[in-house]
Design a protein around this motif. Structure first.
Motif, PDB file in Angstrom:
ATOM      1  N   ASN A 114      26.154 -18.752 -34.923  1.00  0.00           N
ATOM      2  CA  ASN A 114      26.948 -19.447 -35.924  1.00  0.00           C
ATOM      3  C   ASN A 114      28.283 -18.739 -36.117  1.00  0.00           C
ATOM      4  O   ASN A 114      28.339 -17.648 -36.680  1.00  0.00           O
ATOM      5  N   ASP A 121      31.760 -25.868 -43.093  1.00  0.00           N
ATOM      6  CA  ASP A 121      30.339 -26.046 -43.377  1.00  0.00           C
ATOM      7  C   ASP A 121      30.075 -27.090 -44.450  1.00  0.00           C
ATOM      8  O   ASP A 121      28.924 -27.345 -44.811  1.00  0.00           O
ATOM      9  N   GLY A 144      27.663 -24.005 -34.438  1.00  0.00           N
ATOM     10  CA  GLY A 144      26.862 -23.797 -35.636  1.00  0.00           C
ATOM     11  C   GLY A 144      25.478 -23.324 -35.237  1.00  0.00           C
ATOM     12  O   GLY A 144      25.340 -22.599 -34.258  1.00  0.00           O
ATOM     13  N   THR A 146      25.019 -24.685 -39.488  1.00  0.00           N
ATOM     14  CA  THR A 146      25.275 -24.086 -40.779  1.00  0.00           C
ATOM     15  C   THR A 146      24.060 -23.254 -41.188  1.00  0.00           C
ATOM     16  O   THR A 146      22.989 -23.334 -40.577  1.00  0.00           O
TER      17      THR A 146
END
Length: 277
Positions: A114, A121, A144, A146
């Protein structure tokens, strides 16, 4: 700072540059509001407050789309990129919930886990990665997911050797790299969609962008690198044109919900996370 104008000129050139038979920006006939929020000499937390102030100013002056080719991570960790922690992320989602369409760069951290930046995000932020001219992912394009497991970036556009205006020349052009360059291409697509259908909501725009992108049938949930793929601007605009106008009753209900949400959000502004943890 003698180079403070460079980055912003690159981004504006991608959207608004226009020289017949030579260069055509993605939404060159749009009207533009320019908010300069960065301190180019250093990276400090106050810049997030500047960004939020710029966002509020843009909304107050009637902006329909906000494109942001920057982000913040120095005082956050990957675990903070959960859509609910970073100052700019909270502000971006609040604005998007009230109808402002926000497009943000994923970042240039590459694919080793990430490497997103805030506010990329955000739940309602359209997060953009980068591809090369042949459609393969750019080496620098951040992946990513998130912290709470959502796929970001969501869409891609060309950010490797993207043609734009040369900020140090009145007549020249330059090829520039970064998700900073792919982001205004997607923002241009959003602007064209709104030109085709001004009634599109944030959720409708997101849905159309994602379902018309080139990986819509096979999104990259596993690696969170390609998202739904490269945007198809023509298909997105055509899909936008096909969305029927809302009925009078639907518009009245939406207006009431908008007012109610606006009141709730304004009340919520008094409470914000401590970003100096």
């Amino acid at each position: 700072n003698s180079s403070q104008h460079v980055h912003g000129t690159y981004i504006l050139g991608v959207i608004g540059g226009y020289k017949p038979d030579t260069y055509v920006g993605g939404a060159y006939d749009a009207s533009f509001l320019l908010a300069k929020t960065e301190d180019t000499t250093r990276e400090v937390q106050a810049e997030e407050d500047d960004w939020v102030a710029g966002l509020q100013w843009l909304e107050e002056n009637g902006a329909d789309v906000v494109t942001s080719s920057l982000g913040y991570i120095n005082w956050y960790s990957a675990s903070d990129l959960d859509g609910n922690t970073a100052v700019t992320t909270i502000a971006a989602d609040m604005a998007a919930a009230l109808g402002l369409r926000i497009v943000n760069a994923a970042g240039n951290g590459g694919h080793t886990g990430n490497n997103l930046i805030a506010p990329a995000d955000g739940d309602l932020v359209i997060t953009v990665g980068s591809v090369t001219s042949n459609g393969t992912i750019s080496s620098f394009s951040s992946s990513g997911p998130t912290a709470d497991g959502r796929m970001k970036p969501e869409v891609l556009a060309r950010g490797s050797s993207t043609r734009t205006v040369n900020p140090n020349s009145d007549t020249g052009y330059a090829n520039v790299n970064g998700t900073s360059l792919s982001t205004p291409l997607v923002a241009s697509t959003v602007a064209l969609m709104l030109q085709a259908n001004p009634n599109l909501t944030v959720h409708q725009i997101r849905d159309i962008l994602f379902t018309t992108a080139d990986r819509a049938d096979n999104p990259d949930f596993a690696n969170s690198t390609y998202g739904y793929g490269v945007v198809d601007a023509l298909a997105a605009v055509q899909a936008a044109q096909a969305v029927p106008e809302p009925s009078t009753w639907a518009m009245a209900i939406a207006a009431m919900l908008f007012i109610a949400l606006g009141v709730a959000q304004r009340r919520g502004r008094a409470v914000r996370p401590d970003r100096h943890r």
